[in-house]
Motif scaffolding. Sequence first.
Motif, PDB file in Angstrom:
ATOM      1  N   GLN A 930     -14.880  -1.007  -9.514  1.00 51.55           N
ATOM      2  CA  GLN A 930     -14.573   0.064 -10.453  1.00 51.55           C
ATOM      3  C   GLN A 930     -13.097   0.410 -10.365  1.00 51.55           C
ATOM      4  OE1 GLN A 930     -17.262   3.402 -10.383  1.00 51.55           O
ATOM      5  NE2 GLN A 930     -15.683   4.818 -11.126  1.00 51.55           N
ATOM      6  N   ALA A 931     -12.447   0.436 -11.528  1.00 53.80           N
ATOM      7  CA  ALA A 931     -11.048   0.849 -11.562  1.00 53.80           C
ATOM      8  C   ALA A 931     -10.969   2.362 -11.481  1.00 53.80           C
ATOM      9  CB  ALA A 931     -10.393   0.351 -12.851  1.00 53.80           C
ATOM     10  N   GLU A 932      -9.864   2.842 -10.951  1.00 52.39           N
ATOM     11  CA  GLU A 932      -9.676   4.287 -10.846  1.00 52.39           C
ATOM     12  C   GLU A 932      -8.493   4.721 -11.700  1.00 52.39           C
ATOM     13  OE1 GLU A 932      -6.838   5.053  -7.038  1.00 52.39           O
ATOM     14  OE2 GLU A 932      -8.890   4.411  -6.527  1.00 52.39           O
ATOM     15  N   ALA A 933      -8.565   5.937 -12.160  1.00 54.93           N
ATOM     16  CA  ALA A 933      -7.479   6.495 -12.970  1.00 54.93           C
ATOM     17  C   ALA A 933      -6.274   6.778 -12.085  1.00 54.93           C
ATOM     18  CB  ALA A 933      -7.940   7.770 -13.653  1.00 54.93           C
ATOM     19  N   TRP A 934      -5.089   6.450 -12.616  1.00 52.80           N
ATOM     20  CA  TRP A 934      -3.868   6.686 -11.829  1.00 52.80           C
ATOM     21  C   TRP A 934      -2.693   6.795 -12.787  1.00 52.80           C
ATOM     22  CZ3 TRP A 934       0.658   3.773 -11.080  1.00 52.80           C
ATOM     23  CH2 TRP A 934       1.477   4.199 -10.026  1.00 52.80           C
ATOM     24  N   GLN A 935      -2.107   8.014 -12.864  1.00 52.55           N
ATOM     25  CA  GLN A 935      -0.919   8.296 -13.667  1.00 52.55           C
ATOM     26  C   GLN A 935      -1.053   7.778 -15.103  1.00 52.55           C
ATOM     27  OE1 GLN A 935       2.609   6.952 -11.648  1.00 52.55           O
ATOM     28  NE2 GLN A 935       2.274   8.300  -9.871  1.00 52.55           N
ATOM     29  N   GLY A 936      -2.160   8.086 -15.704  1.00 56.57           N
ATOM     30  CA  GLY A 936      -2.380   7.710 -17.095  1.00 56.57           C
ATOM     31  C   GLY A 936      -2.793   6.272 -17.303  1.00 56.57           C
ATOM     32  N   LYS A 937      -2.978   5.539 -16.192  1.00 57.21           N
ATOM     33  CA  LYS A 937      -3.407   4.148 -16.283  1.00 57.21           C
ATOM     34  C   LYS A 937      -4.667   3.967 -15.440  1.00 57.21           C
ATOM     35  CE  LYS A 937       1.195   2.117 -16.960  1.00 57.21           C
ATOM     36  NZ  LYS A 937       2.165   1.103 -16.501  1.00 57.21           N
ATOM     37  N   LEU A 938      -5.146   2.736 -15.412  1.00 54.00           N
ATOM     38  CA  LEU A 938      -6.217   2.352 -14.502  1.00 54.00           C
ATOM     39  C   LEU A 938      -5.647   1.410 -13.474  1.00 54.00           C
ATOM     40  CD1 LEU A 938      -9.106   1.617 -17.025  1.00 54.00           C
ATOM     41  CD2 LEU A 938      -8.865   3.639 -15.586  1.00 54.00           C
ATOM     42  N   ARG A 939      -6.177   1.488 -12.256  1.00 57.91           N
ATOM     43  CA  ARG A 939      -5.729   0.539 -11.246  1.00 57.91           C
ATOM     44  C   ARG A 939      -6.911   0.058 -10.410  1.00 57.91           C
ATOM     45  NH1 ARG A 939      -2.231   3.674  -6.532  1.00 57.91           N
ATOM     46  NH2 ARG A 939      -3.941   4.868  -5.621  1.00 57.91           N
TER      47      ARG A 939
END
Length: 965
Positions: A930-939
Amino acid sequence: MNHPGDPPPMAIPVSTYRLQLNKHCRFSRAADYTDYLHRLGISHCYASPYLKARPGSTHGYDIVDHNALNPEIGDDADFNHFISRLRRFGMGLICDIVPNHMGVMGADNAWWLDVLENGPASCYAPFFDIDWHPVKKQLNNKILIPILGDQYGNILEKRQLKLVFSAERGEFSVYYFQHRFPLDPQTYSFILSSQHQQLLNFFDTDDPVLLEYQTLDNSFSKLSPHSEVSMEATDERNRDKEVFKNQLARLCADHPSLIQFIKLRMADINREISDRGQLHALLEQQAYRLAYWHVAGDEINYRRFFDINDLAGLRIEDDAVFEASHRLILRLIAERKIQGLRIDHADGLYDPVAYYRRLNDINTTSGLTASPLYVIAEKIVANYEYLDSDWPIHGTTGYEFAAIVTGVMLDGAAEKAMTRIYSDFIGRHQDFDEIVYQAKKYVITTLLAGELTVLANQLSRIAETSSKTRDYTLNALRDALSETVACFPVYRTYINSYTVRKEDAQYIAWSIEQAKQRSRAADKTVFDFIRAVLMLQAASSNVPRDALLKFVMKFQQYTAPVMAKGSEDTALYEYHRLISLNEVGADPRHFGYSVNAFHHFNQERVKKWPHSLLCLSSHDSKRSADVRARINVLSEMPQQWRAAVYRWRDLNRERKKNSAQMIISRNDEYLFYQTLIGTWPLRTPNETALNDYRERIANYMIKAVREAKQYSSWLNPNEDYEQAIRRFTDRCLEAPGNTSFFQDFSEFERRIRPAGLYNALAQTLLHLTSPGVPDIYQGNELWQFALVDPDNRKPVDFACHAQLLNELEKQMLNNRQALLTELLDTIEDGRIKLFVVMQTLAYRNRQAALFRDGDYLKIESQGSLADHLLAFARKNGDCYCLIVVPRLTLSLLAPDSLRLPAAVWRDTWLLLPPEAPVHYQELFCRKELQAEAWQGKLRLSAEQLFQDFPVAVLTSPGLDQQTET
């Protein structure tokens, strides 16, 4: 959906598998393993040429009959069985065809033998690219045949030329070992000698048989000469000569006494072996001139495939030649037994683009197939060269893809260090530009000088038409042409009309300017004249534009083989800075490519050539992809490499010498060590295996030094130097206990091996998921550490491969996690590569539209090891797939470890675009991520990604529902 038993409807393959068909791999054997290839995930077999070739051919490019199958590969029944097996699994067939040339010499090419018999009067004379009126007057209306192993006069004296009579066919020929040279029927009278006194020992003067024989002799003598080429004369000659030969055969069958007399005559002729003898006099009357093979470079007057005398160029641009040479292939396409064509040596054609268009027109206007034909061209593209998107093909065979993948898997930051190490070791600086230039000059002046002479003569005739250019001498024009060709920056231009493309104009301007700078000519305006001609701008009103265009198109046919022989087959064997870069379609001057360059390359491919073939290894490769992957590791450790090669030089100092005190060059020694790095056995070899390996490397090194043409060559082998090479190789690779080098080298190789295998695994996944159609060269689904042919054309043990595939399928069903652990622990046995191939191709087959039509998205990485990741996504509608591989892993691996620990990626992330899916399933380990939200993006965490396996394919859950094995 395609049903079993039907030919596949798709024009674009999902994947291809190159099979080298020959007497060791027949249609029947290929049919036996279609099941294996289907389970591997292959949609199309991609077969080497299987039309009738020279007996014993291992490659099939020396075709002697375009309208028959190669009997060594199988007959019609065998072929049809192979096709039915492919259809059973919904698979297709791509055929490698050879429109540019045919195999000649020998005694099995009917077209060529007819030309030898009848010269310009042969109905097949227009099929071959022959200059019947060369400068040398003695060759007027003759073909120079450079086949003899010694000077012609010496061959005569050795009695190696034999006059032979076929009584059954009523034909005379001269044989030189297995090579047959038919005699012109008009010259049969020289042998028949119907007024010879000895005939009266067999017949009375009024015997009707003798009278018929005398009449027949007279009929042969009255045939029109082979130099008479009017349609009426040639038709009459070709009709009558066969009637007369049949009559002679009948007479001999009915009257054995005639055969006895003819044998006496032949014995007389064969007995006189000087240049004043009857055999010589008979040969002088023929439409060919037998010559020492060394003269080919200067005087040959037929176009060849490169410098190979027994491969003669075809004039495929002629309608009759096209139709005659494509009859069988077009029928097989019409019967839907072939779904695609690979065009061999396309740059050797007079007009490649017109040829592609003709194939395309035939396919689309005649209803040959229900869907477009998949067509790819063997074409080497320079870094600064772009294929015209208007060409009616799907792309190239993919050499350029192999180059970009190799480049992105090495450390470009090491360029200066590796250059310095190489220069210091060999004791001089090597400039690859200069090496290529000098190599091309060598090729022009030795191997392909005859072809240059033909061009110079054509150019001289053009110059003579204007008062402003007629003072350019033939020598001046020839020298200027030589310089221009040597400086030409690409294989060829593609001018085929009176409009010159901007790109072609730029290549011409560049070569002219470079040639001017290099030339020592007193009058350099000759280069301006050549430029005007090549640009179709010659000023004289006396020059027909057709003549200019004809010259330009012949010029284009010449620059391609000069570049190939100069760069591929000479320079790449002389420049050894990092030999993984010395590959067909690659450029050793470019020391690696950045990740961004790799992305740009793929993005451009999606836009322009989305269905081009992707190649990592081929039958033309100098080194297989896995060899290059191991050698690439040296770029990650330049200082250790420097220390090692100097240490080995000292350890092997005495091993260089032979009894004559000749030693191998430092340049060849540097090549030797890198070759060992790339090919060293992954398992400790027993005595037999070590002997085989030693022989492989010695044979390769001797081939390499001959290709380099510095100390030995194919034209003039230096036996002393080659013996020094063989002795050095044998001494270095003696049994482990007998040489300190062996032990030191094996320890060094063992330290870098894991990084090399990770390189190979990573580039395998890039190969299978990048835009285009991945082509797997036979056997390369497992580790394959092959060198240039014939090393890379050895038969594949498909039974063993199929058994490994069976075992993997069973283990995946039982315990996938345990299998992954086992594959990593036993990475050296190659099953891990087979696993990646079969799993990725299975997914690619399920999501064919994604890979055929999908976009390519660059994925950024972040963190301390960001430069060690390469990631991209393929997207088509809602279908989204993320591919991630590691690179430059040497520094990430623990000493003596085959595992790349996931913990090294702890602070490294993939940055996904906002529209990317949040949830994924990894293809190989089946883990949910699962990707996580980070500074307006996914990582995504790289540590989590590589927890269980060193490469990753992340798929969108719910969009890949089909269960796989």
